[in-house]
Write an enzyme that holds these catalytic residues in place. Structure first.
Site, mmCIF file in Angstrom:
data_model
loop_
_atom_site.group_PDB
_atom_site.id
_atom_site.type_symbol
_atom_site.label_atom_id
_atom_site.label_comp_id
_atom_site.label_asym_id
_atom_site.label_seq_id
_atom_site.Cartn_x
_atom_site.Cartn_y
_atom_site.Cartn_z
ATOM 1 C CG ASP A 173 -5.276 4.531 1.317
ATOM 2 O OD1 ASP A 173 -6.613 4.480 0.967
ATOM 3 O OD2 ASP A 173 -5.032 4.286 2.650
ATOM 4 C CG LEU A 174 -4.629 7.995 -4.958
ATOM 5 C CD1 LEU A 174 -4.856 8.405 -6.258
ATOM 6 C CD2 LEU A 174 -3.143 8.659 -4.517
ATOM 7 C CE LYS A 175 -7.061 6.869 4.352
ATOM 8 N NZ LYS A 175 -6.099 5.752 3.946
ATOM 9 C CE LYS A 222 -2.440 1.810 3.638
ATOM 10 N NZ LYS A 222 -2.677 3.316 3.377
ATOM 11 N NE ARG A 282 1.568 2.462 13.091
ATOM 12 C CZ ARG A 282 0.706 3.487 13.584
ATOM 13 N NH1 ARG A 282 1.055 4.389 14.407
ATOM 14 N NH2 ARG A 282 -0.675 3.253 13.658
ATOM 15 C CB ILE A 329 -15.457 18.010 -8.143
ATOM 16 C CG1 ILE A 329 -14.257 18.446 -8.926
ATOM 17 C CG2 ILE A 329 -15.735 19.156 -7.027
ATOM 18 C CD1 ILE A 329 -14.148 19.724 -9.953
ATOM 19 N N PRO A 330 -16.471 15.113 -8.770
ATOM 20 C CG PRO A 330 -18.714 14.466 -9.122
ATOM 21 C CD PRO A 330 -17.692 15.706 -8.717
HETATM 22 O O1 C5P Z 1 -1.583 1.013 11.981
HETATM 23 P P1 C5P Z 1 -0.778 0.633 10.837
HETATM 24 O O2 C5P Z 1 0.721 1.092 11.017
HETATM 25 O O3 C5P Z 1 -0.860 -0.896 10.565
HETATM 26 O O4 C5P Z 1 -1.373 1.195 9.607
HETATM 27 C C1 C5P Z 1 -1.260 0.556 8.425
HETATM 28 C C2 C5P Z 1 -2.305 1.538 7.519
HETATM 29 O O5 C5P Z 1 -3.419 1.259 7.892
HETATM 30 C C3 C5P Z 1 -2.217 2.896 7.271
HETATM 31 O O6 C5P Z 1 -1.651 3.229 6.188
HETATM 32 C C4 C5P Z 1 -3.463 3.583 7.368
HETATM 33 O O7 C5P Z 1 -3.730 4.040 6.343
HETATM 34 C C5 C5P Z 1 -4.207 2.301 7.841
HETATM 35 N N1 C5P Z 1 -4.937 2.575 9.083
HETATM 36 C C6 C5P Z 1 -6.345 2.788 9.145
HETATM 37 N N2 C5P Z 1 -7.057 2.837 10.136
HETATM 38 C C7 C5P Z 1 -6.405 2.789 11.357
HETATM 39 C C8 C5P Z 1 -5.004 2.727 11.471
HETATM 40 C C9 C5P Z 1 -4.428 2.709 10.172
HETATM 41 O O8 C5P Z 1 -7.039 2.863 7.772
HETATM 42 N N3 C5P Z 1 -7.059 3.064 12.389
#
Ligand code: C5P
Length: 257
Positions: free
Chosen positions: A63-65, A36, A232, A69-70
């Site tokens: 993971d651009l979240k 990711k 992590r 706008i469309p």
């Molecule tokens: O916490 P960790 O290091 O495992 O996070 C990995 C990914 O999971 C992060 O890049 C984050 O976007 C996503 N994450 C999430 N919600 C959380 C913690 C992490 O979506 N509460």
């Protein structure tokens, strides 16, 4: 999309620069097939990093979240597809318009899946109340507003109706989401932590603080997740390969720690 075991655990490359990310990728070698890349690394290292991962045979969850706008969402999805990404995320809270824009834009890239974020896994019921949505009780609380669980399912239903390939949800929601969405849609589950032990204790401690609705990766898979995202707990482990194997092996592997 590759469905082998080394592509079901997605390792989050949450690093501030390319060299740190590349060092981890080199260290994990063939143990990890899916990474990711989020906004921090993409902004710091640029799209070449993504191309490089794809060229070496890895899948990339970009993971651009997206919450725009469309027209802008569609452009960003096409850019993700052109890079060779396998997954891209759009916020379902942005509504049907941006989800359908994302789905339409992805059609020209057969390998690209559009995932909808529901309620980000760090949010609780009181966060939803703060933004005018929730009941203030979190979990499955039944106040006058909408509970976190209800909001997740409502957004997931909207995402499915918009044609999204799957959703991102917390481990605790994987079961209800699987029942709602049926067997085929992707359920990608971040917010997983490893319990105690060598790697979980080291990285899981601080990880837990922003995982309001977290659980173990094994619980997420058992509940119906198609993929888990782990950051992590693997990337900051003394032995990242061992930590990743532990995630992939399930609780029985963990018992041997
Ligand atoms: O916490 P960790 O290091 O495992 O996070 C990995 C990914 O999971 C992060 O890049 C984050 O976007 C996503 N994450 C999430 N919600 C959380 C913690 C992490 O979506 N509460």
């Amino acid at each position: 999309m590759n469905t082998s075991a080394d592509h079901q655990v997605i390792v989050a490359l949450d690093f501030a620069d390319r060299s740190a990310a590349e060092a981890l990728v080199a260290r994990l070698g063939g143990a990890c097939g899916f990474y990711k890349v989020g906004l921090e690394l993409l902004t710091a290292a640029g799209p070449d990093l993504v191309r490089g991962l794809v060229d070496r045979g890895h899948e990339v969850f970009l993971d651009l979240k997206l919450f725009e706008i469309p027209n802008s969402v569609a452009g960003a999805v096409r850019a993700a597809g052109a890079l060779g990404a396998s997954m891209v995320t759009v916020h379902s809270m942005g509504g049907t318009g941006i989800m359908t824009a994302a789905v339409d834009a992805a059609r020209e890239f057969p390998g690209l899946r559009v995932l909808a974020l529901t309620v980000v896994t760090s949010m609780t019921g009181s966060d939803l109340t703060d933004i005018g949505i929730g009941s203030g009780r979190g979990g499955s609380g039944s106040g006058s507003g909408v509970s976190t669980d209800e909001q997740v399912l409502r957004l997931a239903r909207l995402a499915a109706e918009a044609g999204c390939d799957g959703v991102v949800g917390s481990p605790r929601e994987a079961g209800p989401l699987r029942r709602l969405l049926g067997p085929d849609r992707l359920i990608v589950t971040p917010g997983v932590t490893l319990p105690g032990g060598e790697t979980g204790g080291e990285a899981g401690g601080h990880a837990r603080s922003d995982h309001a609705r977290s659980d173990t990766p094994w619980a997420a898979f058992a509940a119906g997740a198609s993929h888990v995202v782990v950051g992590r707990s693997v990337t900051r482990a003394t032995d990242p390969v061992a930590a990743l194997r532990r995630v992939a092996a399930g609780p029985r592997g963990a018992a041997g720690r």
